[in-house]
Design a protein around this motif. Structure first.
Motif, PDB file in Angstrom:
ATOM      1  N   GLY A   1       0.947  -1.195   0.042  1.00  0.00           N
ATOM      2  CA  GLY A   1      -0.082  -0.217  -0.169  1.00  0.00           C
ATOM      3  C   GLY A   1       0.870   1.256   0.215  1.00  0.00           C
ATOM      4  N   LYS A   2       1.913   1.388   0.836  1.00  0.00           N
ATOM      5  CA  LYS A   2       2.814   2.660   0.840  1.00  0.00           C
ATOM      6  C   LYS A   2       3.901   2.656  -0.260  1.00  0.00           C
ATOM      7  N   GLN A   3       4.294   1.337  -0.589  1.00  0.00           N
ATOM      8  CA  GLN A   3       5.559   1.197  -1.701  1.00  0.00           C
ATOM      9  C   GLN A   3       4.985   0.273  -2.785  1.00  0.00           C
TER      10      GLN A   3
ATOM     11  N   ALA B   1       8.562   0.685   4.646  1.00  0.00           N
ATOM     12  CA  ALA B   1       7.222   1.312   4.121  1.00  0.00           C
ATOM     13  C   ALA B   1       7.362   2.787   4.345  1.00  0.00           C
ATOM     14  N   TYR B   2       7.724   3.356   5.558  1.00  0.00           N
ATOM     15  CA  TYR B   2       7.649   4.819   5.779  1.00  0.00           C
ATOM     16  C   TYR B   2       9.096   5.455   5.542  1.00  0.00           C
TER      17      TYR B   2
ATOM     18  N   GLU C   1       3.151   6.462  -4.971  1.00  0.00           N
ATOM     19  CA  GLU C   1       1.825   6.761  -4.914  1.00  0.00           C
ATOM     20  C   GLU C   1       1.389   5.674  -3.829  1.00  0.00           C
ATOM     21  N   GLU C   2       0.707   6.114  -2.955  1.00  0.00           N
ATOM     22  CA  GLU C   2       0.132   5.325  -1.846  1.00  0.00           C
ATOM     23  C   GLU C   2      -0.948   4.820  -2.367  1.00  0.00           C
TER      24      GLU C   2
ATOM     25  N   THR D   1      -6.350  -0.003  -4.994  1.00  0.00           N
ATOM     26  CA  THR D   1      -7.231   0.907  -4.968  1.00  0.00           C
ATOM     27  C   THR D   1      -8.336   0.652  -6.180  1.00  0.00           C
ATOM     28  N   ARG D   2      -7.940   0.010  -7.513  1.00  0.00           N
ATOM     29  CA  ARG D   2      -8.909  -0.106  -8.229  1.00  0.00           C
ATOM     30  C   ARG D   2      -9.730  -1.123  -8.170  1.00  0.00           C
TER      31      ARG D   2
END
Length: 315
Positions: free
Chosen positions: A122-124, A195-196, A202-203, A292-293
């Motif tokens: 999700g983050k990367q 991740a951080y 783009e998350e 996301t999609r």
């Protein structure tokens, strides 16, 4: 079974070293095990119910069934320990009970890594979905099964032989596999750091709630898992002590705190933290952008079904 019969039959031979938790007794261990058995049964029913309710809404979260399986495995572990308390000289029963104590927690370790994998994706997304990283996950999951098989084999072999060289090899195998499990337990926290700390990408969004709340839930669960494994590793790496003179970490208090109490805390974090909602991802996610999609598509389908139900209600 008498000691002389064990010698004639080739084992198993009782261990002369102090064990984690010591020999179970009716006065101390049975009441404690009964309480923990009840707690694990409650969590098993809770996770199974959550899975069924979510599935009715086309919200399949298989990890809930993993947690159910973990809880039921712990029920079997505790029941075996109660039986062992009533049959203290049954060495085969002791072997089975000790193996289950150390094997059951592996399910939690795997769940933590799966959740960490979702946060990293999700983050990367570019890193999390990279083919090399995906293959690495498969290798890690297979290696856990191999490590479990090696531990079980080495424990059984060490108790069925009196050859000091063979026992030394078995101990080396146990130390190696436990050290690997400690490394495996650290991986979810490494995922969170990556991740951080890596340059922002783009998350993607998945599940309910923000990424911070997901991170807090996973960080707490992973930290407790690391504490459990670290304590066990420290005890195993320490020089063995005779059963008549155990160290403090072999006490019953440490056994129940650093095993079942911390595991119940992890279950509380996962169940009351609603990982079934926070970490849900739609089926069919295979590449960057799918979180996301597909989630948006699922929301559109769910909204359409709700509108249909409302129209039918009005009719």
């Amino acid at each position: 079974m008498s000691h002389s019969f064990q010698r004639r039959s080739g084992g198993p031979y009782p261990s002369n070293s102090a064990g984690f938790g010591g020999l179970p007794t009716n006065t101390t261990d049975v009441p404690i095990c009964a309480v923990f058995t009840f707690l694990y049964l409650c969590f098993a029913v809770t996770n199974s119910t959550m899975f069924r309710l979510n599935r009715r809404k086309n919200h399949k979260f298989v990890i809930s069934m993993f947690l159910t399986g973990f809880c039921m495995a712990r029920v079997v572990t505790l029941v075996l320990r109660i039986v062992w308390a009533n049959r203290q000289h049954n060495i085969r029963l002791a072997i089975a009970a000790n193996i289950l104590v150390n094997a059951g927690i592996l399910i939690i370790y795997i769940i933590n890594l799966i959740l960490a994998q979702r946060i990293l994706r999700g983050k990367q997304p570019r890193i999390g979905w990279h083919p090399v990283v995906r293959i690495s996950y498969k290798i890690l999951y297979c290696s856990i099964g191999a490590a479990l098989a090696m531990v079980i084999t080495s424990v059984v072999v060490s108790l069925y032989t009196q050859n000091t060289h063979t026992r030394s090899i078995c101990r080396d195998i146990q130390l190696t596999t436990l050290t690997y499990l400690l490394f495996f337990t650290c991986l979810p926290l490494v995922h969170l750091a990556a991740a951080y700390l890596l340059p922002k990408s783009e998350e993607e969004t998945f599940g309910q709630g923000g990424m911070v709340s997901k991170t807090i839930v996973l960080a707490m669960s992973s930290s407790l898992s690391l504490l459990i494994t670290g304590f066990k590793a420290g005890g195993v790496w320490s020089p063995p002590r005779p059963a008549t003179n155990p160290r403090w970490y072999d006490s019953k208090a440490c056994f129940y705190v650093f095993n079942f109490t911390l595991e119940i805390c992890i279950l509380c974090i996962m169940v009351f933290g609603r990982i079934d909602q926070r970490f849900y991802v739609p089926d069919g996610c295979n590449r960057a952008g799918d979180y996301t999609r597909l989630q948006k598509q699922a929301e559109v389908v769910s909204a359409g079904k709700s509108d249909d139900l409302k129209e039918r209600g009005e009719l």
